[in-house]
Enzyme design. Sequence first.
Site, mmCIF file in Angstrom:
data_model
loop_
_atom_site.group_PDB
_atom_site.id
_atom_site.type_symbol
_atom_site.label_atom_id
_atom_site.label_comp_id
_atom_site.label_asym_id
_atom_site.label_seq_id
_atom_site.Cartn_x
_atom_site.Cartn_y
_atom_site.Cartn_z
ATOM 1 C CG PHE A 8 1.221 9.542 13.823
ATOM 2 C CD1 PHE A 8 2.566 9.873 13.664
ATOM 3 C CD2 PHE A 8 0.725 9.456 15.106
ATOM 4 C CE1 PHE A 8 3.385 10.133 14.770
ATOM 5 C CE2 PHE A 8 1.529 9.728 16.213
ATOM 6 C CZ PHE A 8 2.855 10.064 16.035
ATOM 7 C CE1 TYR A 61 4.640 -3.197 12.127
ATOM 8 C CE2 TYR A 61 3.338 -1.731 13.507
ATOM 9 C CZ TYR A 61 4.040 -1.966 12.351
ATOM 10 O OH TYR A 61 4.165 -0.977 11.413
ATOM 11 C CB ALA A 97 9.938 -5.450 2.744
ATOM 12 C CB ALA A 98 7.673 -4.593 7.829
ATOM 13 C CG ASN A 127 9.288 -10.210 6.920
ATOM 14 O OD1 ASN A 127 10.160 -10.406 6.072
ATOM 15 N ND2 ASN A 127 8.242 -9.470 6.681
ATOM 16 C CG ASP A 186 11.244 -13.463 1.508
ATOM 17 O OD1 ASP A 186 10.009 -13.586 1.590
ATOM 18 O OD2 ASP A 186 11.992 -13.289 2.501
ATOM 19 C CG ASP A 200 6.401 -6.612 -2.517
ATOM 20 O OD1 ASP A 200 6.091 -5.495 -2.055
ATOM 21 O OD2 ASP A 200 5.844 -7.676 -2.150
ATOM 22 C CE1 TYR A 205 -3.071 3.066 0.838
ATOM 23 C CE2 TYR A 205 -2.563 2.751 3.168
ATOM 24 C CZ TYR A 205 -3.173 3.476 2.157
ATOM 25 O OH TYR A 205 -3.892 4.593 2.467
#
Length: 329
Positions: A168, A140, A73-74, A91, A50, A31, A11
């Site tokens: 945010f 996270y 990438a997470a 990851n 990856d 990705d 996104y």
Amino acid sequence: MAVLICGGAGYIGSHVNQCFSRNGRDTVVFDNLVYGHREAVKWGRFVKGDLSDRRALESVFSEYAIDAVVHLAAYAYVGESVAKPEKYYINNVANTLNLLSVMRKFGCGRLVFSSTCATYGEPESLPITEDMPQNPVNPYGRTKLMAEQIFCDYEKAYGMKFAILRYFNAAGADPEGTIGESHDPETHLIPLVLLAAAGKRKEVSVFGTDYNTPDGSCIRDYIHVSDLADAHLLALSYLEREEKSCYLNLGNERGTSVFEVIAAAKKVTGKDFPVRKCPRRPGDPAKLVGSSRLAGELLGWKPKYPDIETIVEHAWNWQKKRENSYEGY
Ligand code: UDP
């Protein structure tokens, strides 16, 4: 020279890729497409891979002249991080170390990193400034804080430079409707509310109506995804120009409650839908609003779309269009 965008099919990453390409930067998106969408990569080059695969990373650095990296990438589902912390530490932390190691091998010393306000945990006061204590309340948030700490050590030892961007609540979509948000599963408030407006969900759940806020629901600082993307470009220019690391909040400095988001969605869409008051969601702080003064000062960043109705409108335009884009809901 090219910029490697790890997670550029996601996104926020797809909007970063759009912004960089439009501003004349050559991009390579890397990705694994676990959560990203190949169709969201509409600019630059694409390599499926990856971050755990060191050889794949090395071949990207060998093939393209990468002089900077944007790392988005997470995994980012808070609830899942509590249930499956190992997945998150591997990851978000171990694979980030892999990336850093390959960057060092190829002499690439600039990285823009997608961090989060979740690194602050329950803030002592608002708005949150970058110097406030970071005490994340879930795995996270801890993985992102660990990555930040690793960068700090790498800067001291190896002279690499980092722009740490603490987002945010990312929301909205490209104003032209080319790309947007498509998570599976979808857990975020604005897309869920718009799915209800579209009649694709029967109701919206409000998680917690007894918080110490004016209407009892949680307050968040929603920031347009295209404004976030602009900040990445400005942050990379800052690293190139100043040769200094920076740690920056990215928000609108305004709080919007869950009920206010729902009201904005009803107004923008002209649709009504049922709203159900539900118990609190574990791990949700009552209010998160950030100060972005530093990002304004250092980067000259100023959000173009701060208004919640505009953010919701752009998300709505995308949602109406995307029935034929990406895969389903
Ligand atoms: N939220 C809600 N109903 C939902 C999804 C989210 O009330 O179906 C609330 C959530 O508790 C939080 C806010 O909306 O206070 C934003 O949640 P989201 O998951 O979009 O982002 P987060 O703040 O977790 O990063």
